[in-house]
Design a protein around this motif. Sequence first.
Motif, PDB file in Angstrom:
ATOM      1  N   UNK A  50       7.241  28.595  31.690  1.00  0.00           N
ATOM      2  CA  UNK A  50       6.658  27.745  32.730  1.00  0.00           C
ATOM      3  C   UNK A  50       6.503  28.586  33.987  1.00  0.00           C
ATOM      4  N   UNK A  51       5.264  28.840  34.391  1.00  0.00           N
ATOM      5  CA  UNK A  51       4.977  29.758  35.493  1.00  0.00           C
ATOM      6  C   UNK A  51       4.455  28.975  36.693  1.00  0.00           C
ATOM      7  N   UNK A  52       5.101  29.138  37.825  1.00  0.00           N
ATOM      8  CA  UNK A  52       4.690  28.520  39.084  1.00  0.00           C
ATOM      9  C   UNK A  52       3.503  29.297  39.653  1.00  0.00           C
ATOM     10  N   UNK A  53       2.375  28.603  39.902  1.00  0.00           N
ATOM     11  CA  UNK A  53       1.187  29.261  40.454  1.00  0.00           C
ATOM     12  C   UNK A  53       0.856  28.718  41.836  1.00  0.00           C
ATOM     13  N   UNK A  82       2.800  27.667  29.985  1.00  0.00           N
ATOM     14  CA  UNK A  82       2.166  26.675  30.852  1.00  0.00           C
ATOM     15  C   UNK A  82       2.250  27.158  32.297  1.00  0.00           C
ATOM     16  N   UNK A  83       1.206  26.891  33.049  1.00  0.00           N
ATOM     17  CA  UNK A  83       1.215  27.108  34.489  1.00  0.00           C
ATOM     18  C   UNK A  83       1.369  25.754  35.168  1.00  0.00           C
ATOM     19  N   UNK A 128      -2.184  24.311  30.316  1.00  0.00           N
ATOM     20  CA  UNK A 128      -1.763  24.969  29.083  1.00  0.00           C
ATOM     21  C   UNK A 128      -2.443  26.332  28.983  1.00  0.00           C
ATOM     22  N   UNK A 129      -1.654  27.396  29.049  1.00  0.00           N
ATOM     23  CA  UNK A 129      -2.182  28.763  28.948  1.00  0.00           C
ATOM     24  C   UNK A 129      -1.938  29.371  27.569  1.00  0.00           C
ATOM     25  N   UNK A 183      -6.959  32.848  31.825  1.00  0.00           N
ATOM     26  CA  UNK A 183      -5.971  32.048  32.543  1.00  0.00           C
ATOM     27  C   UNK A 183      -6.473  31.666  33.929  1.00  0.00           C
ATOM     28  N   UNK A 184      -7.131  32.609  34.606  1.00  0.00           N
ATOM     29  CA  UNK A 184      -7.669  32.326  35.932  1.00  0.00           C
ATOM     30  C   UNK A 184      -8.730  31.238  35.876  1.00  0.00           C
TER      31      UNK A 184
END
Length: 401
Positions: free
Chosen positions: A228-231, A259-260, A267-268, A284-285
């Motif tokens: 789980x990535x904080x963006x 997931x971002x 969902x990445x 992803x971007x």
Amino acid sequence: MTERVQQLGDARRGKLAGNLAGFGRALRRAGVRTDAMRIGLAAEAAMLVGVDSRGDFAAAMEAVMISREEDREVFRELFDAWFRDPELANKLLAQMLPSAEGKAEPSKRRPRVREALAAPRDAVKPAQTEREIDFDAAMTASDRQRVHHADFNALGAAEYRLVERLARDISLPVPTLPSRRLRPAGDGGVHSRMHWPGVLHEAARTGGEMLRLPRLSRRRQPLPLLVLVDVSGSMERYARLLLAFLHAATRRSGRRDVFAFGTQLTDLTPAFRIADTDAMLAAASAAIDDFAGGTRFGDSLAELRHRHARRLTGRRTLVLVISDGLDTGEPEALERELLWLKRHSRRLLWLNPLLRYEGYAPLARGAAVLHRHADAMLAVHNLNALEQLAASLATLMRAGR
């Protein structure tokens, strides 16, 4: 419209054209993807909107010159520094000269903007290749030491690209556990058991004599991985680099779901199935709509529970939360969702870039809740921390249940 064009002059030549070209070069130095076509579009946009309104002019430039969400804040800060004065050419283009190097305000600007406004370095000899520039000329022993210990948020554009490539070479073996499947274990092993069908088969081949006793042991497989990535805005300098690192480091780890999260959950996992890391970052971007926004981790976990609960494989999943813990949602909702996540995972590890500060304590509301439920908090703010991450994972898994 006619008056505006007369006030502005011909955008294809003169001071405006020179300033737009210089601004485009500064954007490229800051790591923003800008080419001659975008600069030409910027000139056309300037003729249409004019320069009477600074806000309209800035919005028009941003619309045609920016294609990635993560570049917007850099563009706005650089635009403010570049076009702060009505005398565009004389004062702002002077920042590209050595005499203007001391006029920058490094403490108040992003490293990419500071590097773009600084004096250009001496040109490198044409005979040198890009790889030689990065690793031979630039990476002396002291430079290599500095880059490995430099905070990702303090890197310039060129250093950031170099560190991103170096991060892809760091391995991250995911801890393994015995699976239900068995494999031949030769003639022994501490955790092996007798393979009686194999014993009878061997005895039949030797006329009833049991000369060899085959044994079986459990296969080992990597733990399922949930990332789980904080963006959010405070994580923008870390998110891209850590996504590149995890994509390359966990390529052979087996099952991984990524997931971002910011103001929503993205969902990445499909992007992570792409073999090439640069292509994965581009995908992803394109998928992330809330990059550099706020953080509502509790709401994102609620969406994970409602829509993607099957991604958690029983209580075997290793969960990595990459965030600074600066959540803007309700702490009660985050508490509830983290309790659910803990019940359905083996270990919950918090990878926090704010550990770069000595004496850091998770005092923010969201950070305090996350700290209570995380099994461990690990640093991920520089290359040295990423290299130590694999050893820390192995130690934590041995100490776990």
